[in-house]
Design a protein around this motif. Structure first.
Motif, PDB file in Angstrom:
ATOM      1  N   ASP A   1      23.016 -28.348 -24.037  1.00 57.59           N
ATOM      2  CA  ASP A   1      21.966 -29.275 -24.446  1.00 57.59           C
ATOM      3  C   ASP A   1      21.703 -30.270 -23.321  1.00 57.59           C
ATOM      4  O   ASP A   1      22.530 -31.106 -23.003  1.00 57.59           O
ATOM      5  CB  ASP A   1      22.404 -30.017 -25.724  1.00 57.59           C
ATOM      6  N   ARG A   2      20.519 -30.177 -22.743  1.00 61.60           N
ATOM      7  CA  ARG A   2      20.146 -31.042 -21.616  1.00 61.60           C
ATOM      8  C   ARG A   2      20.088 -32.510 -22.041  1.00 61.60           C
ATOM      9  O   ARG A   2      20.502 -33.394 -21.292  1.00 61.60           O
ATOM     10  CB  ARG A   2      18.803 -30.585 -21.054  1.00 61.60           C
ATOM     11  N   ASP A   3      19.597 -32.784 -23.229  1.00 61.71           N
ATOM     12  CA  ASP A   3      19.494 -34.175 -23.690  1.00 61.71           C
ATOM     13  C   ASP A   3      20.877 -34.831 -23.799  1.00 61.71           C
ATOM     14  O   ASP A   3      21.051 -35.997 -23.431  1.00 61.71           O
ATOM     15  CB  ASP A   3      18.783 -34.246 -25.044  1.00 61.71           C
ATOM     16  N   THR A   4      21.849 -34.091 -24.297  1.00 60.99           N
ATOM     17  CA  THR A   4      23.208 -34.626 -24.422  1.00 60.99           C
ATOM     18  C   THR A   4      23.793 -34.911 -23.047  1.00 60.99           C
ATOM     19  O   THR A   4      24.423 -35.953 -22.841  1.00 60.99           O
ATOM     20  CB  THR A   4      24.107 -33.630 -25.175  1.00 60.99           C
TER      21      THR A   4
ATOM     22  N   GLU B   1      22.095 -35.583 -20.272  1.00 64.05           N
ATOM     23  CA  GLU B   1      21.411 -36.747 -19.718  1.00 64.05           C
ATOM     24  C   GLU B   1      21.932 -38.046 -20.339  1.00 64.05           C
ATOM     25  O   GLU B   1      22.160 -39.028 -19.639  1.00 64.05           O
ATOM     26  CB  GLU B   1      19.907 -36.631 -19.934  1.00 64.05           C
ATOM     27  N   ARG B   2      22.112 -38.047 -21.651  1.00 64.82           N
ATOM     28  CA  ARG B   2      22.613 -39.258 -22.309  1.00 64.82           C
ATOM     29  C   ARG B   2      24.014 -39.610 -21.799  1.00 64.82           C
ATOM     30  O   ARG B   2      24.321 -40.766 -21.535  1.00 64.82           O
ATOM     31  CB  ARG B   2      22.627 -39.054 -23.831  1.00 64.82           C
TER      32      ARG B   2
ATOM     33  N   ARG C   1      23.718 -41.060 -18.302  1.00 59.73           N
ATOM     34  CA  ARG C   1      23.166 -42.416 -18.330  1.00 59.73           C
ATOM     35  C   ARG C   1      24.213 -43.425 -18.821  1.00 59.73           C
ATOM     36  O   ARG C   1      24.349 -44.512 -18.263  1.00 59.73           O
ATOM     37  CB  ARG C   1      21.944 -42.476 -19.244  1.00 59.73           C
TER      38      ARG C   1
END
Length: 107
Positions: A82-85, A87-88, A91
């Motif tokens: 999961d790319r969003d995970t 990235e989070r 960050r």
């Protein structure tokens, strides 16, 4: 009781119970030597008990570390898929930002 135990060591008072009293003396001495051997020897029962406690503590630690490893493996699988995970995580952990993002670091 003290009189009876005192009489055990006097062979003249054995009378017709000579074999029984002789065996009792032998059993008392053997038991005392056995207990001394167990507690005073380098590899004594106290060492065994301490080793048992240490072993149990290490087993609990191994179980805890295995659970932590499973949790880290789960997080790694999640971030790979999961790319969003990912990235989070980047960050939050490393303060990554995309161009134009405002970053506020608070502790």
């Amino acid at each position: 009781m003290a009189r009876y135990t005192k009489d055990i060591w006097d062979p003249e008072k054995d009378g017709n119970k000579k074999e029984q009293r002789s065996f009792l003396r032998y059993a008392i001495i053997a038991t005392a030597l056995f207990l001394l051997f167990l507690f005073l020897k380098k590899d004594s029962i106290i060492t065994w008990v301490q080793a048992g406690f240490t072993l149990r503590r290490q087993e609990r630690q191994i179980e805890q570390l295995q659970q932590e490893n499973e949790e880290m493996d789960r997080r790694i699988r999640m971030m790979k898929g999961d790319r969003d995970t990912l990235e989070r995580f980047a960050r939050e952990k490393f303060y990554f930002a995309e161009p134009g993002d405002d970053v506020y670091i608070t502790e």
